[in-house]
Design a protein around this motif. Structure first.
Motif, mmCIF file in Angstrom:
data_model
loop_
_atom_site.group_PDB
_atom_site.id
_atom_site.type_symbol
_atom_site.label_atom_id
_atom_site.label_comp_id
_atom_site.label_asym_id
_atom_site.label_seq_id
_atom_site.Cartn_x
_atom_site.Cartn_y
_atom_site.Cartn_z
ATOM 1 N N SER A 19 0.056 -129.099 -96.285
ATOM 2 C CA SER A 19 0.075 -129.116 -95.185
ATOM 3 C C SER A 19 -0.381 -130.495 -94.745
ATOM 4 O O SER A 19 -0.949 -130.912 -95.290
ATOM 5 N N ASP A 20 0.159 -130.731 -93.241
ATOM 6 C CA ASP A 20 -0.475 -131.662 -92.635
ATOM 7 C C ASP A 20 -1.807 -132.028 -92.539
ATOM 8 O O ASP A 20 -2.882 -132.447 -91.947
ATOM 9 N N ASN A 21 -2.204 -130.113 -92.180
ATOM 10 C CA ASN A 21 -3.543 -129.573 -92.148
ATOM 11 C C ASN A 21 -4.614 -130.405 -92.867
ATOM 12 O O ASN A 21 -4.757 -129.217 -93.785
ATOM 13 N N THR A 22 -5.071 -131.188 -92.544
ATOM 14 C CA THR A 22 -6.365 -131.568 -93.699
ATOM 15 C C THR A 22 -7.701 -130.576 -93.428
ATOM 16 O O THR A 22 -8.710 -131.037 -94.228
ATOM 17 N N ASP A 23 -7.654 -129.545 -92.529
ATOM 18 C CA ASP A 23 -8.930 -129.114 -91.795
ATOM 19 C C ASP A 23 -9.874 -127.851 -93.275
ATOM 20 O O ASP A 23 -8.597 -127.625 -93.539
ATOM 21 N N PRO A 24 -10.647 -128.679 -93.805
ATOM 22 C CA PRO A 24 -10.841 -127.413 -95.367
ATOM 23 C C PRO A 24 -10.748 -126.028 -94.929
ATOM 24 O O PRO A 24 -10.969 -125.436 -95.793
ATOM 25 N N PRO B 191 -14.912 -135.061 -87.294
ATOM 26 C CA PRO B 191 -14.111 -133.969 -87.423
ATOM 27 C C PRO B 191 -12.671 -133.957 -87.523
ATOM 28 O O PRO B 191 -12.366 -135.483 -87.590
ATOM 29 N N ASN B 192 -12.107 -133.153 -87.631
ATOM 30 C CA ASN B 192 -10.983 -133.051 -88.240
ATOM 31 C C ASN B 192 -9.551 -133.513 -87.548
ATOM 32 O O ASN B 192 -9.844 -132.573 -86.308
ATOM 33 N N TRP B 193 -8.802 -134.532 -87.287
ATOM 34 C CA TRP B 193 -8.240 -134.632 -86.424
ATOM 35 C C TRP B 193 -7.165 -133.422 -85.761
ATOM 36 O O TRP B 193 -6.710 -133.908 -84.471
ATOM 37 N N VAL B 194 -6.529 -132.508 -86.892
ATOM 38 C CA VAL B 194 -6.185 -131.617 -86.341
ATOM 39 C C VAL B 194 -7.030 -130.027 -85.303
ATOM 40 O O VAL B 194 -5.863 -129.837 -84.575
ATOM 41 N N ASN B 195 -8.261 -129.875 -85.345
ATOM 42 C CA ASN B 195 -8.668 -129.041 -84.840
ATOM 43 C C ASN B 195 -10.432 -129.542 -84.115
ATOM 44 O O ASN B 195 -10.559 -128.957 -84.076
ATOM 45 N N GLY B 196 -10.425 -130.378 -84.584
ATOM 46 C CA GLY B 196 -12.074 -131.331 -83.752
ATOM 47 C C GLY B 196 -12.891 -130.447 -84.553
ATOM 48 O O GLY B 196 -15.039 -130.467 -84.628
#
Ligand code: GLA
Length: 739
Positions: free
Chosen positions: A548-553, A580-585
């Motif tokens: 996934s491009d989503n790297t929010d842990p 903060p993560n680029w996907v969801n802050g």
């Protein structure tokens, strides 16, 4: 050991083969008196027979039976009424659409003369080594189907595929072709698990009851897609449990449009049919021509969905991956995408490489932006020459630098795509998928090259071959960032244009195969804007995948958990990125980010030049700790202890080294629950009598926890980790003491 033999067992002549590999044994036998085929492998028996009509009918798929157990002669379901005449509901191994059939057929075709009736009957068979071939035929219509069965002795996973041949003197067109159908014992209480998602939100696990009617999992996108993944698991009864329950599971080895259809009929027969997606499908066969389907793999366990996943993981490591049966461990990787995006320059990449090396990184990867006029996603795709403004002396200085720092070098490519604003497209506007005179819909400002064309296939191979021949590259991140649209192929006859669904993927595999053969030291990652091209087909030609491009842990815990149902941690890459993560802050500690990423192949994609000395020290601690546990995490047996699905507050996993000496426990708390304690974690898969000493990578355990205790203690008494605040995490390592 492989040998062919004839056996006299219980007075029956069994002609077949038995073979052993690893620690398990398998055998394939044909009982000529009963007309029954029987495959025994791992903990599984699979059997089918030739019934009185000559149809090949499934008899049994489940736990391994005793060798002397007789399997019944195949008897088709009785006719219930004039609406269900004999033969209509027979659970055939591979059914042609013809005669009174009402079950979902595996093969539907039409001849030039208008005939659409195909009745497949047993013709002959051959058993050789660990494979079985059964030929079905419609003698009058002159069509044959060769079913191939492969068997994995360790996991009991059976691979099935079909080759359809036109032996007539007229042209025929295949309207739909499955690789195989799996028939389950009749019952009305099955439930289905499957995976669904979208960009940055892949791998959601879903459950639904199998009810009368059909459920279709599919991709019509030209590639695997992430809306559904070509994997299923079906269990008897509604109560899912990681370690209990009868589970049938399977996955398609195909990276193009696909479909897996689950039918339950009026007799409570459940049939799972998988292969090419019939939507917009047509494949013309001239006399003498044939079509080989992909492989549909299926497995069974009576030990719950957890064991089903572990069987899939072992199967991928031992049978599917290019380096099987001993895939290399994934090196710790740094990727510059989130740090620099398209603004790559030689000095900054060198600085990133220097910093990465000091942290313990083993592979440095430069992402998008190094080629052509690629300063944004609007231009340059297709022009695979080094951008001389960014790299005045080519890639060599950077590559030498990376190697000098003791790391391997990797690079990003997206070879199947083209920006209209590129030299390649200006020269070859006819190379993309399109219908003559119709619009060409763009996705991320790009079009899809028609890899089914031989000139395009050769161009893509040559470009990559040149890149790898001229530069000392050890790794390709192979991206694929959009779905198909307007899938026309105007250069071939209209009746052959829909072959694009098959030939494109065959050519993709061909390019990967040839590149690997010519550059055996190069490893490849399959990425598709995240996890939109993960399947057993691409996995046979790549070494790792990007889920996934989503790297929010925190999101990543669910993504990784969902991924693990079908695919092995051995191939699952996971990066530590910024907060903060680029996907969801969302803001998270570096500890939480590292521990989440350490559940797979560890990578770093953060702006490491901006890290403080404390952050550097944290990173060094985790990277060093990871190198001690990665063999267990990547290639051990995975136990899902607490599920993070449905946004659950907890997540915990345990990995046990295959030889049992080490176990690694990860525990995460997304959201503290008032003053509640974290659930006690009961370890699994340890040797009850052995003694294990624990140490902490991060976090604390309850006071009084013994440093050394038996496997029985850790599995039955369990361990209490102290996690209370939001986004907190712990990781422990258990090492066996003595032998
Ligand atoms: C895709 C990938 C990212 C990155 C970009 C580059 O989105 O998933 O990791 O490589 O492309 O353009």
């Amino acid at each position: 050991m492989k040998r062919i033999r004839a056996l006299m067992v219980a007075g029956l002549l069994l002609v077949g083969s038995s073979f052993t590999e690893g620690h398990a044994a398998a055998s394939i036998r044909y009982d000529a008196a009963q007309r029954v085929f029987r495959i025994d492998a791992g903990q599984v028996t699979y059997a089918f027979g030739i019934n009185g009509d000559g149809a090949v009918q499934t008899l049994y798929w489940g736990s391994r039976l005793a060798a002397e157990d007789a399997l019944a002669v195949a008897v088709p379901p009785k006719s219930r009424s004039s609406f269900d005449p004999p033969g209509a509901n027979t659970p055939q191994e591979y059914a042609g659409w013809g005669g009174p059939i009402t079950v979902t057929p595996d093969l539907k075709l039409h001849f030039a003369d208008g005939n659409r009736d195909v009745i497949l009957r047993y013709d002959s068979h051959r058993i050789a080594g660990d494979g079985l071939d059964v030929r079905l035929r419609d003698a009058a219509a002159k069509v044959s189907v060769d079913l191939h069965y492969s068997v994995d002795p360790d996991t009991g996973i059976v691979g099935r595929s079909a080759r359809i041949e036109n032996q007539s003197t007229q042209v025929l067109t295949i309207d739909s072709a499955a690789a195989a159908s799996w028939n389950l014992p009749p019952a009305a209480d099955y439930s289905l698990r499957y995976l669904t998602g979208t960009w940055a939100s892949e791998w959601h696990l879903r459950t639904r009851a199998v009810t009368p009617g059909a459920t279709v999992l599919e991709s019509r996108r030209g590639s695997t897609g992430d809306e559904n993944n070509p994997w299923f698991a079906i269990e008897r009864g509604g109560e899912w449990n990681e370690s209990h329950g009868r589970v049938w599971f399977g996955a398609l080895a195909w990276s193009g449009s696909w479909s897996i259809r689950i039918d339950q009929d009026i007799l409570n027969q459940v049939r799972i049919t998988g292969g090419y997606n019939p939507f917009d499908f047509a494949y013309r066969l001239k006399p003498g021509e044939s079509l080989q389907t992909p492989v549909f793999y299926g497995g069974y366990t009576s030990n719950g969905i957890g064991e089903a996943s572990r069987l899939m993981h072992a199967f991928q490591r031992q049978r599917i991956l290019p380096q099987a049966p001993k895939p290399k461990l994934r090196p710790v990787l740094y990727n510059s995408w989130e740090a620099t995006e398209f603004k790559v320059t030689e000095p900054e990449q060198e600085r990133l490489a220097e910093k990465a090396a000091t942290l313990g990184v083993e592979r440095f990867v430069i992402d998008d932006g190094w080629f052509g006029a690629r300063n944004s996603d609007h231009a340059g795709l297709g022009d695979w020459t080094v951008n001389r403004e960014k790299f005045p002396n080519g890639l060599k200085p950077l590559i030498d630098k990376v190697h000098g720092l003791g790391m391997s070098f990797g690079i990003w490519v997206e070879p199947e795509m083209v920006n209209p604003d590129s030299d390649l497209y200006r020269k070859h506007p006819d190379w993309v998928l399109n219908f003559d005179g119709r619009q060409r819909s763009e996705g991320r400002n790009q079009l899809v090259l028609n890899l089914a064309r031989e000139d395009v296939r050769e161009y893509v191979f040559d470009v990559l071959d040149r890149l790898l021949s001229q530069n000392d590259i050890q790794f390709l991140k192979w991206d694929y960032n959009r779905n198909w649209s307007e899938p026309g192929w105007p250069q071939v006859a209209p009746e052959d244009q829909q072959k694009v669904y098959v030939v494109y993927v065959q050519h993709l595999y061909d390019i990967l195969r040839r590149l690997r053969a010519k550059h055996p030291g190069v490893e490849i990652e399959s990425c598709s804007g995240g996890g939109a091209r993960v399947d057993l087909g691409i996995m046979g030609l790549t070494d790792e995948v990007w889920p996934s491009d989503n790297t929010d842990p925190s999101d990543r815990l669910s993504i990784q958990d969902g991924f693990s149902y079908a695919y092995a941690p051995a191939v699952m890459m996971s990066w530590v990125t910024g907060s903060p993560n680029w996907v969801n802050g969302r803001q998270t500690s570096l500890d939480f980010r590292f521990l989440s990423s350490m559940q797979g192949g560890l990578g770093i994609g953060a702006k490491i030049l901006e890290w403080t000395p404390e952050e550097d020290a944290t990173a060094k601690h985790y990277i060093a700790a990871y190198k001690d546990i990665r063999a267990t995490v990547q290639q051990g047996r995975l136990y899902r202890l607490l599920s993070p699905q449905e946004r659950a507050p907890y997540s915990a996993t345990e990995s046990v080294a295959t030889e049992g000496g080490q176990a690694v426990l990860f525990a995460f708390l997304r959201q503290g629950q008032e003053a509640q304690a974290y659930p006690t974690l009961f370890l699994q898969g340890l040797d009850a009598k052995a003694r294990y000493r624990y140490r902490t990578i991060h976090g604390q355990v309850a006071a009084g926890t013994p440093e050394v205790a038996s496997g029985a203690y850790w599995m039955n008494h369990g361990i209490d980790v102290l996690l209370r605040t939001d986004m907190d995490a712990a990781a422990l390592v258990f090492e066996r003491v003595g032998n």
